[in-house]
Design a protein around this motif. Structure first.
Motif, PDB file in Angstrom:
ATOM      1  N   THR A  98       0.846  -1.203   0.000  1.00 11.59           N
ATOM      2  CA  THR A  98       0.000   0.000   0.000  1.00 11.59           C
ATOM      3  C   THR A  98       0.882   1.253   0.000  1.00 11.59           C
ATOM      4  O   THR A  98       0.411   2.333  -0.316  1.00 11.59           O
ATOM      5  CB  THR A  98      -0.883   0.030   1.270  1.00 11.59           C
ATOM      6  OG1 THR A  98      -0.011  -0.069   2.407  1.00 11.59           O
ATOM      7  CG2 THR A  98      -1.868  -1.134   1.280  1.00 11.59           C
ATOM      8  N   GLU A 104      -0.749  -3.590   4.032  1.00 10.82           N
ATOM      9  CA  GLU A 104      -0.185  -2.648   5.020  1.00 10.82           C
ATOM     10  C   GLU A 104       1.086  -3.218   5.653  1.00 10.82           C
ATOM     11  O   GLU A 104       1.869  -2.477   6.251  1.00 10.82           O
ATOM     12  CB  GLU A 104      -1.215  -2.344   6.110  1.00 10.82           C
ATOM     13  CG  GLU A 104      -2.550  -1.818   5.616  1.00 10.82           C
ATOM     14  CD  GLU A 104      -2.431  -0.502   4.836  1.00 10.82           C
ATOM     15  OE1 GLU A 104      -3.442  -0.035   4.301  1.00 10.82           O
ATOM     16  OE2 GLU A 104      -1.306   0.062   4.731  1.00 10.82           O
ATOM     17  N   LEU A 111       3.413   5.483   8.464  1.00  6.68           N
ATOM     18  CA  LEU A 111       1.970   5.245   8.587  1.00  6.68           C
ATOM     19  C   LEU A 111       1.176   6.148   7.664  1.00  6.68           C
ATOM     20  O   LEU A 111      -0.050   6.265   7.797  1.00  6.68           O
ATOM     21  CB  LEU A 111       1.546   5.447  10.049  1.00  6.68           C
ATOM     22  CG  LEU A 111       2.288   4.575  11.076  1.00  6.68           C
ATOM     23  CD1 LEU A 111       1.912   4.985  12.486  1.00  6.68           C
ATOM     24  CD2 LEU A 111       1.995   3.100  10.833  1.00  6.68           C
ATOM     25  N   THR A 112       1.878   6.729   6.685  1.00  5.10           N
ATOM     26  CA  THR A 112       1.199   7.640   5.755  1.00  5.10           C
ATOM     27  C   THR A 112      -0.051   6.986   5.170  1.00  5.10           C
ATOM     28  O   THR A 112       0.024   5.882   4.633  1.00  5.10           O
ATOM     29  CB  THR A 112       2.155   8.000   4.589  1.00  5.10           C
ATOM     30  OG1 THR A 112       3.402   8.373   5.137  1.00  5.10           O
ATOM     31  CG2 THR A 112       1.580   9.102   3.720  1.00  5.10           C
ATOM     32  N   GLY A 113      -1.164   7.643   5.341  1.00  2.00           N
ATOM     33  CA  GLY A 113      -2.392   7.163   4.708  1.00  2.00           C
ATOM     34  C   GLY A 113      -3.063   6.013   5.428  1.00  2.00           C
ATOM     35  O   GLY A 113      -4.075   5.484   4.972  1.00  2.00           O
ATOM     36  N   LEU A 114      -2.488   5.594   6.578  1.00  2.56           N
ATOM     37  CA  LEU A 114      -3.079   4.456   7.296  1.00  2.56           C
ATOM     38  C   LEU A 114      -4.003   4.955   8.402  1.00  2.56           C
ATOM     39  O   LEU A 114      -3.612   5.795   9.213  1.00  2.56           O
ATOM     40  CB  LEU A 114      -1.974   3.580   7.913  1.00  2.56           C
ATOM     41  CG  LEU A 114      -2.462   2.348   8.696  1.00  2.56           C
ATOM     42  CD1 LEU A 114      -3.219   1.402   7.767  1.00  2.56           C
ATOM     43  CD2 LEU A 114      -1.282   1.649   9.360  1.00  2.56           C
ATOM     44  N   ASP A 115      -5.181   4.435   8.425  1.00  3.72           N
ATOM     45  CA  ASP A 115      -6.141   4.819   9.462  1.00  3.72           C
ATOM     46  C   ASP A 115      -6.014   3.846  10.634  1.00  3.72           C
ATOM     47  O   ASP A 115      -6.626   2.784  10.656  1.00  3.72           O
ATOM     48  CB  ASP A 115      -7.572   4.760   8.870  1.00  3.72           C
ATOM     49  CG  ASP A 115      -8.609   5.112   9.930  1.00  3.72           C
ATOM     50  OD1 ASP A 115      -9.801   4.762   9.754  1.00  3.72           O
ATOM     51  OD2 ASP A 115      -8.200   5.682  10.982  1.00  3.72           O
ATOM     52  N   ILE A 116      -5.138   4.188  11.597  1.00  2.00           N
ATOM     53  CA  ILE A 116      -4.991   3.351  12.783  1.00  2.00           C
ATOM     54  C   ILE A 116      -4.867   4.265  13.985  1.00  2.00           C
ATOM     55  O   ILE A 116      -4.156   5.270  13.932  1.00  2.00           O
ATOM     56  CB  ILE A 116      -3.743   2.436  12.673  1.00  2.00           C
ATOM     57  CG1 ILE A 116      -3.622   1.500  13.883  1.00  2.00           C
ATOM     58  CG2 ILE A 116      -2.469   3.232  12.477  1.00  2.00           C
ATOM     59  CD1 ILE A 116      -2.586   0.400  13.715  1.00  2.00           C
ATOM     60  N   ASP A 117      -5.624   3.964  15.045  1.00  2.00           N
ATOM     61  CA  ASP A 117      -5.562   4.908  16.163  1.00  2.00           C
ATOM     62  C   ASP A 117      -4.318   4.645  17.017  1.00  2.00           C
ATOM     63  O   ASP A 117      -3.748   3.541  17.005  1.00  2.00           O
ATOM     64  CB  ASP A 117      -6.857   4.877  16.988  1.00  2.00           C
ATOM     65  CG  ASP A 117      -7.042   3.545  17.721  1.00  2.00           C
ATOM     66  OD1 ASP A 117      -8.153   2.988  17.624  1.00  2.00           O
ATOM     67  OD2 ASP A 117      -6.076   3.046  18.335  1.00  2.00           O
ATOM     68  N   GLN A 118      -3.900   5.674  17.738  1.00  2.00           N
ATOM     69  CA  GLN A 118      -2.644   5.625  18.491  1.00  2.00           C
ATOM     70  C   GLN A 118      -2.654   4.503  19.503  1.00  2.00           C
ATOM     71  O   GLN A 118      -1.658   3.818  19.706  1.00  2.00           O
ATOM     72  CB  GLN A 118      -2.434   6.987  19.189  1.00  2.00           C
ATOM     73  CG  GLN A 118      -1.044   7.176  19.774  1.00  2.00           C
ATOM     74  CD  GLN A 118       0.065   7.128  18.731  1.00  2.00           C
ATOM     75  OE1 GLN A 118      -0.172   7.306  17.530  1.00  2.00           O
ATOM     76  NE2 GLN A 118       1.285   6.839  19.172  1.00  2.00           N
TER      77      GLN A 118
END
Ligand SMILES: O=C(O)CSc1cccnc1C(=O)O
Ligand SMILES: [Mn+2]
Length: 601
Positions: free
Chosen positions: A276, A510, A544-551
């Protein structure tokens, strides 16, 4: 000695001996030609063993269903029959070789009556390798012949290259279902008595009773791992259960990565990854087996000895492995224990919305309301690797590719962070030797149980695992004394879950973010957190560019939980104690050092 097919006296003598024992109605020498494939598959369709798929959907491809009793590797029926029981070690079943041969000889007696014995000459790896690794499988299963033609270099060209004196691994296979005159056959003949036996000193394989997968395609697990691992120990190389990938960065920097993951833990998906991350490119060299030898440069060079892909079907789709789907779309494949659509295509769980009706792997009507899955969890596709759209050119190079990094990975809900770099080679061997994973459907038995699966080779080490660990330690000597030539070792886990059981990491494409971190560690660029278990990636060090993951999820997937790791220590101690004095002392030392670091953490 004149014979229409070969002048190899040992081969001819062996075939005569087997034919006299198993009494087939006829002997067919396989040439690996298209005509032979057509004849075989036409006969299999005629007998009901195969269903031809719609050529418009999957050209020259077939659907097979096994007997429900013959669906996976039978580890409890798999034996390493070394002359000395001690050489099989605590992780293998053992029987005295003479006793096993006596027992199996009686099973083979007349077992091919009414059937054809096929002579399948094959080569594991390129025929133009410095030392081609020949095998000959004698089998009464045309399904096995068709599958071996996909999975290995097979036929007349191999027989010719063997000449009259090449060494070869004799592989004897019978489904154990003789036919009386006039008796009609069943679609999937097999025998409830199964033995998958290996004779390391004589480099022989005897298989009886199963027609499926690693039990019967003897070039794969039996030859290329269990027998080859013994040869590798004796000759100073490695035969491993690993994928091999070529990874190219946006800047054009090429790295070669090998990855050891237990069965059904995503090797094929990773080997064929569609990153990705923009500009990153994965090309495939292999998805299941890697042979690694030292090159003149002191580096470990890996080849893939196989000629096809025998991948887990359920869960494979255009999201998880688009390149596998593109490979399969080209046809020339055999699908086993998946579902058949009403319009002559295949389907399995994970392929999106199911059709209104299917024929399931048991031949029964299936609808989305059916309780059981349409396809067996260990259902497989068998397809030519040369159809893979991202096959690396280096696949064909008999030298293989120089390995920069080795990934050890398991399927663990807890404890193991997303990615950790080993402190050094010996620590890397420790990580491999203590690799743990939840069991899968690739082998008969309970699923989801955490077991140690060292280097993902537990079912495939052809000798004492303690000696295997020592062999890995000793490999460092082969790097012409320069440890920097050895691959760096990393420990990954895509499968960590949160308290609700959800995956913390999205995985699939990912995972290219983890591969980027690995490459940047190789270049000395990426940061890591020094922890008791090794150099662990930090949230900031991952792209993590463009990745929707919470901290919170990110921190959880990278967490080193002291209590979870302290709980691992007695499990590792119990695991290491299995090997007695054959466990390398340096691995006990690594465990002690981990314990001390955790105490200080
Ligand atoms: O042999 C089988 O029936 C499934 S096991 C298998 C098949 C292909 C690649 N790997 C495996 C494995 O169990 O590792
Ligand atoms: Mn495998």
């Amino acid at each position: 000695m004149s014979h229409p097919h070969t002048s190899h006296p040992r081969l001819l003598a062996w075939i005569d001996e087997v034919a006299a024992l198993t009494t087939p109605d006829r002997i067919v020498w396989c040439d690996g030609s298209d005509d032979e494939w057509t004849t075989l598959t036409d006969a299999l369709v005629e007998s009901g063993a195969l269903v031809r798929l719609d050529p418009e959907k999957k050209p020259n491809s077939f659907w097979a269903r096994t007997d429900p009793s013959d669906v996976a590797r039978v580890e409890e029926r798999t034996f390493i029959c070394s002359a000395d029981e001690a050489d099989a070690g605590p992780t293998n079943n053992w029987m005295d070789p003479a006793e096993m041969k006596s027992l199996m000889t009686e099973l083979y007696r007349g077992s091919m009556r009414g059937r054809t014995m096929y002579v399948v000459p094959f080569c594991m790896g390129p025929l133009d390798a410095d030392n081609p690794m020949f095998g000959v499988e004698l089998t009464d299963s045309p399904y096995v012949v068709a599958s071996m033609r996909i999975m290995t270099r097979m036929g007349a060209e191999v027989l010719s290259a063997m000449g009259d004196d090449a060494d070869f691994v004799p592989c004897l296979h019978s489904i154990g279902a003789p036919l009386e005159p006039g008796q009609s056959d069943v679609a999937w003949p097999c025998n409830e008595t199964k033995y998958i036996s290996h004779f390391p000193e004589t480099r022989e394989i005897w298989s009886f009773g199963s027609g499926y997968g690693g039990n019967s395609l003897l070039g794969k697990k039996c030859y290329a791992l269990r027998i080859a691992s013994v040869a590798a120990r004796d000759e100073g190389w490695l035969a491993e259960h690993m994928l091999i990938m070529k990874l190219t960065s946006p800047e054009g920097v090429v790295r070669y990565i090998a990855g050891a993951f237990p069965s059904a833990c995503g090797k094929t998906n990773l080997a064929m990854l569609e990153p990705t991350l923009p500009g990153w490119k994965v090309e495939t060299v292999g998805d299941d087996i890697a042979w690694m030898r030292f090159g003149e440069d002191g580096r470990l060079w890996a080849t893939n000895p196989e000629f096809g892909l025998f991948g887990v079907a359920p869960g494979t789709d255009f999201h998880t492995n688009p390149n596998a789907m593109r490979t399969l779309a080209k046809g020339n494949s055999v699908f086993t224990n998946v579902a058949l659509t009403d319009d002559g295509d295949i389907w399995w769980e994970g392929m999106g919305e199911p059709p209104a009706h299917l024929t399931d792997w048991k031949g029964q009507d299936w609808t989305p309301e059916s309780e059981a899955p349409s396809s067996h969890p260990n259902s497989r596709f068998c397809t030519p690797i040369e159809q893979c759209p991202i096959l690396a050119d280096e696949y064909h190079d008999p030298r293989g590719v120089p390995i920069d990094a080795i990934l050890f990975g398991g399927r663990r809900k807890t404890t193991i962070p997303l990615v950790t770099e080993a402190r050094d080679w010996v620590h890397g061997v420790y990580l491999g030797a203590t690799l743990s994973s939840e069991t899968t459907a690739a082998a008969v038995g309970q699923v989801g149980v955490v077991r140690r699966d060292p280097m993902a080779m537990l079912p495939f080490i052809g000798y004492h695992a303690g000696d295997y660990f020592q062999h890995w330690i000793d490999m460092a000597k082969g790097a012409s004394g320069d440890a920097s030539k050895l691959p760096k070792v990393f420990y990954v886990n895509w499968f960590r879950r949160d308290e609700d059981g959800g995956f913390l990491w999205p995985g699939f494409g990912e995972n290219s973010r983890v591969l980027k971190w690995v490459c940047e560690r190789l270049d000395g660029k990426a940061d890591a957190r020094e922890t008791a278990i090794g150099h662990v990636a930090t949230p900031e060090s991952l792209d993590l560019t463009g990745l929707d993951i919470d901290q919170a999820a990110l921190e959880a997937v990278l967490r080193v939980d002291k209590d979870e790791w302290l709980a691992e220590l007695p499990q590792v101690t119990e695991w290491f104690e299995k090997f007695g004095d054959k466990l390398p002392a340096v691995l006990w030392a690594e465990l002690d050092a981990l314990r001390a670091r955790l105490a200080d953490a």
